[in-house]
Design an enzyme around this catalytic site. Structure first.
Site, short mmCIF file in Angstrom:
data_model
loop_
_atom_site.label_atom_id
_atom_site.label_comp_id
_atom_site.label_asym_id
_atom_site.label_seq_id
_atom_site.Cartn_x
_atom_site.Cartn_y
_atom_site.Cartn_z
N LYS A 153 -17.00 65.32 59.40
CA LYS A 153 -16.33 65.00 58.15
C LYS A 153 -14.93 64.50 58.49
CE LYS A 153 -14.85 66.93 53.82
NZ LYS A 153 -14.99 68.04 52.90
N ARG A 161 -11.65 64.29 44.37
CA ARG A 161 -10.55 65.24 44.16
C ARG A 161 -10.10 65.23 42.70
NH1 ARG A 161 -7.39 64.44 49.97
NH2 ARG A 161 -9.14 65.19 51.21
N LYS A 168 -5.39 66.63 55.07
CA LYS A 168 -6.31 67.57 55.69
C LYS A 168 -6.56 67.24 57.17
CE LYS A 168 -8.60 68.75 51.29
NZ LYS A 168 -9.87 69.10 50.64
N GLU A 171 -18.58 67.54 67.61
CA GLU A 171 -18.70 68.47 66.47
C GLU A 171 -20.16 68.68 66.08
OE1 GLU A 171 -16.85 70.43 64.86
OE2 GLU A 171 -14.78 69.77 64.86
N LYS A 209 -19.88 62.15 57.05
CA LYS A 209 -19.23 61.88 55.76
C LYS A 209 -17.83 61.37 55.97
CE LYS A 209 -17.42 64.64 51.97
NZ LYS A 209 -17.34 65.96 51.41
N SER A 221 -17.41 59.68 47.03
CA SER A 221 -16.92 59.19 45.75
C SER A 221 -16.21 57.84 45.83
CB SER A 221 -15.98 60.24 45.15
OG SER A 221 -14.92 60.53 46.05
N TYR A 234 -23.95 59.37 44.65
CA TYR A 234 -23.85 59.43 43.19
C TYR A 234 -24.76 58.38 42.55
CZ TYR A 234 -19.97 62.28 44.65
OH TYR A 234 -19.23 63.27 45.27
C1 PBG Z 1 -13.97 69.29 50.45
C2 PBG Z 1 -14.89 68.24 49.94
C3 PBG Z 1 -14.57 66.87 49.86
C4 PBG Z 1 -15.67 66.23 49.31
C5 PBG Z 1 -16.65 67.19 49.11
N1 PBG Z 1 -16.14 68.43 49.49
C6 PBG Z 1 -13.43 66.08 50.31
C7 PBG Z 1 -12.07 66.62 50.39
O1 PBG Z 1 -11.43 66.87 49.37
O2 PBG Z 1 -11.60 66.76 51.50
C8 PBG Z 1 -15.71 64.76 49.04
C9 PBG Z 1 -16.92 64.20 48.40
C10 PBG Z 1 -16.71 62.87 47.80
O3 PBG Z 1 -15.64 62.22 47.95
O4 PBG Z 1 -17.64 62.41 47.13
N2 PBG Z 1 -14.57 70.51 50.73
#
Ligand code: PBG
Length: 344
Positions: free
Chosen positions: A209, A219, A235, A251, A266, A292, A331
């Site tokens: 990720k 978010r 992050k 990882e 991801k 997203s 989505y």
């Molecule tokens: C964090 C989390 C994120 C997404 C799912 N779980 C990203 C983040 O805020 O670091 C992103 C999924 C998306 O953008 O569709 N646990």
């Protein structure tokens, strides 16, 4: 002799003409290497308890924050049309968030209640739950902060994630999906689940990720951006550097060793090389999450008339599968399954 030479060189000297295989719909179908099917898709869904209204997520056209009851109706419908699995994310009311993300450990929180309700009403639908603290923390980070506030405390966070995972399994989750990127969390969660009697619960590890700009609309959806005061949530102390593919493979290898059942990359589209590299390295199923921002950018361009929505959507998903993903969180899942089932 001369006549022969004239004949050969009079026509363009092309023995190999790849276009022959593109000359009709029939031949194109015959030589297609990658095909999307309805069982390739998992849909991420949001559930909230702030109001009794279904709320639209502005930056993700067609995506909503469900109430418990609209979530159940939607999942019945999704299962009916052929979706086999949903990935649930909670959107928590601001008053319930705190620095320690304590609501994550409430067995009756909105996520756990949603899992229980869905297992009652659509028992055969696979429920994937998210394990990370960002929906529950007042700062929006995926873990507990160290006392200096500068970074996430790995080991204390892992302890909490283990307890969260056990609660979610108890509620009925089929697949636990840690999206937090703490070190050692897969092994710790596997052990915690086994000890608590949930040896049957699977783990889908968000192995690779990345610290990506493409999470923006998500978010908004779970409110981790506003929790962070609207500023950009950095992050990079735990999510992967977008520059590093080898580290991503490392990882994935670690997660496999620690007992993950499924690995995931991801975002998906900007990281096709990583999908391919991990696919070559593991025998486990590999998922990819079209996030997203990938969804939002296709919609935004289509709204401006700059891209064809359906064509760009299909191509983006085909590319992810071609790179080596066995299935895709997206989505677009519902409309893809609807379209593909109409075709078959
Ligand atoms: C964090 C989390 C994120 C997404 C799912 N779980 C990203 C983040 O805020 O670091 C992103 C999924 C998306 O953008 O569709 N646990």
């Amino acid at each position: 002799m001369k006549a022969y030479k004239d004949k050969v060189f009079a026509t363009p000297h092309l023995l190999k003409r790849p276009r022959r295989l593109r000359s009709s719909p029939a031949i194109r179908d015959l030589v297609t290497e990658t095909v999307l099917t309805p069982s390739d898709f998992i849909i991420p869904l949001f559930v909230h308890e702030a109001s009794q209204e279904v709320e639209k997520v502005e930056s993700m056209p067609g995506v909503v924050r469900h109430t418990l009851s609209s979530l159940i109706d939607e999942c019945r419908e999704l299962f009916r049309i052929g979706i086999r699995a949903v990935a649930l994310f909670p959107c928590i009311a601001t008053e319930k968030k705190d620095v320690g993300g304590s609501y994550a450990l409430d067995g009756g929180n909105i996520l756990n209640r949603a899992v229980m309700a869905l297992k009652q009403s659509v028992p055969e639908l696979l429920i994937i739950t998210d394990v990370a603290l960002d929906p529950y923390t007042s700062h929006g980070h995926d873990g507990l902060l160290r006392s200096d506030g500068k970074d996430v405390d790995n080991d204390r966070t892992v302890e909490m994630l283990c307890r969260m995972a056990v609660l979610q399994s108890r509620a009925g989750a089929d697949i636990i999906a840690p999206s937090d990127m703490m070190d050692g969390r897969i092994g710790a969660i596997r052990t915690a689940l086994d000890i608590a009697g949930f040896a049957e619960t699977s783990i889908l590890a968000y192995s690779a990720k990345f610290a990506s700009a493409y999470y923006g609309p998500f978010r908004d959806a779970v409110g981790s951006k506003s929790a962070a005061g609207g500023s950009y949530l950095d992050k990079r102390g735990y999510q992967l550097n977008p520059a590093n593919a080898m580290e991503a493979v490392r990882e994935a290898v670690l997660d496999e060793e620690e007992g993950a059942d499924i690995l995931m990359v991801k975002p998906a589209g900007p990281y096709l090389d990583v999908i391919r590299a991990i696919r070559r390295k593991t025998l486990l199923p590999l998922a990819a999450y079209q996030v997203s921002g990938e969804y939002a950018q296709i919609h935004a361009a289509a709204r401006l008339g700059w891209l064809d929505l359906e064509k760009a959507r299909d191509e983006s998903l085909l590319a992810i599968k071609r790179a080596g993903a066995n299935f895709i969180l997206t989505y677009f899942a519902k409309e893809m399954v609807e379209k593909l089932s109409r075709q078959s």
